[in-house]
Design an enzyme around this catalytic site. Structure first.
Site, PDB file in Angstrom:
ATOM      1  N   ASP A 110      -0.022   2.519   8.806  1.00  0.00           N
ATOM      2  CA  ASP A 110      -0.530   1.802   9.989  1.00  0.00           C
ATOM      3  C   ASP A 110       0.381   1.853  11.214  1.00  0.00           C
ATOM      4  O   ASP A 110      -0.052   1.534  12.315  1.00  0.00           O
ATOM      5  CB  ASP A 110      -0.790   0.332   9.634  1.00  0.00           C
ATOM      6  N   GLU A 125     -11.066  -0.068  11.841  1.00  0.00           N
ATOM      7  CA  GLU A 125     -11.673  -1.103  10.981  1.00  0.00           C
ATOM      8  C   GLU A 125     -11.735  -2.467  11.647  1.00  0.00           C
ATOM      9  O   GLU A 125     -12.713  -3.185  11.528  1.00  0.00           O
ATOM     10  CB  GLU A 125     -10.784  -1.321   9.743  1.00  0.00           C
ATOM     11  N   GLY A 171       0.836  -1.204   0.000  1.00  0.00           N
ATOM     12  CA  GLY A 171       0.000   0.000   0.000  1.00  0.00           C
ATOM     13  C   GLY A 171       0.870   1.254   0.000  1.00  0.00           C
ATOM     14  O   GLY A 171       1.916   1.273   0.630  1.00  0.00           O
ATOM     15  N   GLN A 210      -7.375   8.651   3.914  1.00  0.00           N
ATOM     16  CA  GLN A 210      -6.340   8.578   4.956  1.00  0.00           C
ATOM     17  C   GLN A 210      -4.958   8.256   4.403  1.00  0.00           C
ATOM     18  O   GLN A 210      -3.952   8.457   5.052  1.00  0.00           O
ATOM     19  CB  GLN A 210      -6.711   7.513   5.993  1.00  0.00           C
ATOM     20  N   ARG A 211      -4.915   7.686   3.212  1.00  0.00           N
ATOM     21  CA  ARG A 211      -3.627   7.332   2.610  1.00  0.00           C
ATOM     22  C   ARG A 211      -3.022   8.464   1.798  1.00  0.00           C
ATOM     23  O   ARG A 211      -1.850   8.425   1.437  1.00  0.00           O
ATOM     24  CB  ARG A 211      -3.823   6.183   1.619  1.00  0.00           C
ATOM     25  N   ARG A 261     -25.530  15.450  17.585  1.00  0.00           N
ATOM     26  CA  ARG A 261     -25.505  14.084  17.068  1.00  0.00           C
ATOM     27  C   ARG A 261     -24.355  13.279  17.639  1.00  0.00           C
ATOM     28  O   ARG A 261     -23.358  13.825  18.100  1.00  0.00           O
ATOM     29  CB  ARG A 261     -25.334  14.120  15.550  1.00  0.00           C
ATOM     30  N   ARG A 284     -24.979   9.066  13.343  1.00  0.00           N
ATOM     31  CA  ARG A 284     -24.504   9.100  11.953  1.00  0.00           C
ATOM     32  C   ARG A 284     -23.184   8.340  11.860  1.00  0.00           C
ATOM     33  O   ARG A 284     -22.461   8.219  12.851  1.00  0.00           O
ATOM     34  CB  ARG A 284     -24.259  10.546  11.497  1.00  0.00           C
ATOM     35  N   GLY A 324      -7.089   0.531   9.999  1.00  0.00           N
ATOM     36  CA  GLY A 324      -6.436  -0.218  11.068  1.00  0.00           C
ATOM     37  C   GLY A 324      -7.115  -1.554  11.254  1.00  0.00           C
ATOM     38  O   GLY A 324      -7.931  -1.714  12.147  1.00  0.00           O
ATOM     39  N   VAL A 381      16.891   8.394  -1.299  1.00  0.00           N
ATOM     40  CA  VAL A 381      17.751   7.301  -1.792  1.00  0.00           C
ATOM     41  C   VAL A 381      18.474   7.763  -3.057  1.00  0.00           C
ATOM     42  O   VAL A 381      19.695   7.592  -3.193  1.00  0.00           O
ATOM     43  CB  VAL A 381      16.906   6.030  -2.072  1.00  0.00           C
TER      44      VAL A 381
HETATM   45  P1  ATP Z   1       0.821  -2.777   3.501  1.00  0.00           P
HETATM   46  O1  ATP Z   1       1.282  -2.638   4.931  1.00  0.00           O
HETATM   47  O2  ATP Z   1       0.385  -1.526   2.915  1.00  0.00           O
HETATM   48  O3  ATP Z   1      -0.145  -3.928   3.286  1.00  0.00           O
HETATM   49  P2  ATP Z   1       2.810  -4.571   2.525  1.00  0.00           P
HETATM   50  O4  ATP Z   1       4.204  -4.385   2.064  1.00  0.00           O
HETATM   51  O5  ATP Z   1       2.622  -5.386   3.776  1.00  0.00           O
HETATM   52  O6  ATP Z   1       2.165  -3.147   2.661  1.00  0.00           O
HETATM   53  P3  ATP Z   1       1.692  -6.696   0.879  1.00  0.00           P
HETATM   54  O7  ATP Z   1       0.665  -6.647  -0.186  1.00  0.00           O
HETATM   55  O8  ATP Z   1       1.471  -7.608   2.024  1.00  0.00           O
HETATM   56  O9  ATP Z   1       1.943  -5.188   1.337  1.00  0.00           O
HETATM   57  O10 ATP Z   1       3.094  -7.127   0.202  1.00  0.00           O
HETATM   58  C1  ATP Z   1       3.577  -6.447  -0.937  1.00  0.00           C
HETATM   59  C2  ATP Z   1       4.155  -7.432  -1.911  1.00  0.00           C
HETATM   60  O11 ATP Z   1       5.273  -8.097  -1.303  1.00  0.00           O
HETATM   61  C3  ATP Z   1       3.219  -8.559  -2.337  1.00  0.00           C
HETATM   62  O12 ATP Z   1       2.336  -8.158  -3.355  1.00  0.00           O
HETATM   63  C4  ATP Z   1       4.213  -9.593  -2.831  1.00  0.00           C
HETATM   64  O13 ATP Z   1       4.672  -9.273  -4.115  1.00  0.00           O
HETATM   65  C5  ATP Z   1       5.362  -9.411  -1.847  1.00  0.00           C
HETATM   66  N1  ATP Z   1       5.258 -10.405  -0.765  1.00  0.00           N
HETATM   67  C6  ATP Z   1       4.489 -10.349   0.341  1.00  0.00           C
HETATM   68  N2  ATP Z   1       4.643 -11.434   1.107  1.00  0.00           N
HETATM   69  C7  ATP Z   1       5.513 -12.235   0.449  1.00  0.00           C
HETATM   70  C8  ATP Z   1       6.088 -13.527   0.704  1.00  0.00           C
HETATM   71  N3  ATP Z   1       5.782 -14.215   1.804  1.00  0.00           N
HETATM   72  N4  ATP Z   1       6.950 -14.014  -0.211  1.00  0.00           N
HETATM   73  C9  ATP Z   1       7.272 -13.330  -1.306  1.00  0.00           C
HETATM   74  N5  ATP Z   1       6.776 -12.118  -1.611  1.00  0.00           N
HETATM   75  C10 ATP Z   1       5.916 -11.571  -0.752  1.00  0.00           C
END
Ligand code: ATP
Length: 328
Positions: free
Chosen positions: A132, A227, A15, A260-261, A167, A252, A175, A27
């Site tokens: 989060d 959530e 996300g 929020q994002r 209200r 309401r 979350g 970077v």
């Molecule tokens: P958010 O906190 O916003 O959900 P996130 O990094 O946890 O961010 P995910 O969708 O869980 O988001 O992971 C992002 C990407 O990382 C996945 O789409 C996948 O490509 C890769 N990924 C996640 N878990 C694994 C795993 N166990 N092995 C390999 N790749 C992974």
């Protein structure tokens, strides 16, 4: 620094969160400062698999520090979860001459980086980018501060209406597993009750609390609901339940959702992302790998990714106490 690393890739994954652009910029500019080539990977691990790369120099990241979202785009990529997918990604990195990468994302993105490193011994450093604030090894994640400020601003506006019409508002915030946004924004916006996944307040206590509020002379109320709250009802069911049991209330619901994002990152998130980006590149050049950059007591620290993804951060009990006292 005597390192073998000459070309570093940067990607955003999972996300999006406000401040990711400031992280990318940092970077890229740190690489430029240290005469290291830098490459942007578009659409997270999906773009890595497809070789969707673009060289980035210091000027490629002009005027992005103030922007929400991510110029590199983000994606969820199921193919990277497979051995074949990760092999394709590795082939693309090798073809492009990339020696290491920095991934800005959440737990899932780090889990992917860890397994990739195990398979290919490919140097990687993570930067926590999620609204989060749920990642072990950092008191703050990039985007959290912006998100809570966005929520507070929205609740301030809802309060104007709530108090004009006497209200009760249930405001749902993000979350699913953790209540950091709800708790912090709830205290900051002066909510009457805050329902978070870490605590089960119970419907009876909620009703009692609302009754007390009415008795004590409050004419309007705001209840923040994360959530993932465990009370067992979603925010619309909560409204019905309260209206049924406390007909004095005109209830309401407002679901804040994806707003929020978004938005321009706060100064805090920009500075945090800038500091973390420098540390990420420096760490790679020092030969470190498989760490996540975090911040604690205003010091940048490194935590092994394997530790960072083990669990969610705990809720701040002191803040829960403050919230209880403030809602008296
Ligand atoms: P958010 O906190 O916003 O959900 P996130 O990094 O946890 O961010 P995910 O969708 O869980 O988001 O992971 C992002 C990407 O990382 C996945 O789409 C996948 O490509 C890769 N990924 C996640 N878990 C694994 C795993 N166990 N092995 C390999 N790749 C992974």
């Amino acid at each position: 620094m005597g390192s073998e690393i000459k070309k570093i890739a940067v990607l955003t994954s999972g996300g999006d969160s406000p401040g990711m652009n400031a992280g990318i910029r940092s970077v890229v500019r740190t690489c430029a400062y240290l005469n290291i080539d830098c490459v942007g990977v578009y659409r997270g691990y999906q773009g890595m698999i497809e070789g969707d790369f673009k060289p980035l120099d210091a000027r490629s990241v002009n005027n992005i520090i103030n922007k929400g979202g991510t110029i590199l785009k983000s994606a969820r990529c199921d193919e990277f979860r497979t051995k074949e997918g990760r092999k394709k990604a590795h082939d693309q990195l090798v073809t492009e001459g990339i020696d290491a990468f920095v991934v800005i994302g959440g737990n899932g993105s780090f889990a992917g980086a860890l397994i990739f490193n195990e398979e290919y011994n490919f140097p990687v450093i993570g930067m926590p980018g999620t609204i989060d604030n749920d990642i072990l090894g950092s008191t703050y994640t990039i985007g959290f501060d912006t998100a809570i400020n966005t929520v507070v601003e929205a609740i301030d506006k809802i309060r104007d209406t709530a108090s004009s019409h006497n209200r009760l508002f249930f405001v749902e915030v993000m979350g699913r597993d953790v209540g950091h946004i709800a708790l912090n924004a709830g205290v900051g916006a002066g909510a009457e009750e805050i329902l978070i996944p870490e605590q089960n307040l119970g419907l009876e206590r909620l009703l009692e609390s609302l009754k007390r509020s009415k008795k004590s002379g409050k004419s309007s109320s705001i209840v923040i609901v994360a959530e993932g709250d465990k009370i067992g009802k979603n925010v619309f069911e909560l409204k019905e339940y309260v209206e049924e049991h406390l007909p004095i209330y005109d209830v309401r619901v407002s679901v804040l959702g994806h707003m929020q994002r978004g938005g321009n990152p706060t100064c805090f998130d920009r500075v945090l992302a800038s500091r973390m980006g420098v540390k990420a590149v420096e760490s790679l050049l020092e030969g470190k790998s498989n760490y996540m950059v975090g911040i604690r007591d205003n010091q940048l620290i490194l935590t092994p990714i394997s530790e960072a993804i083990k669990a969610h951060t705990e809720i701040d009990e002191e803040l829960v106490k403050v919230s209880d006292i403030m809602t008296t």
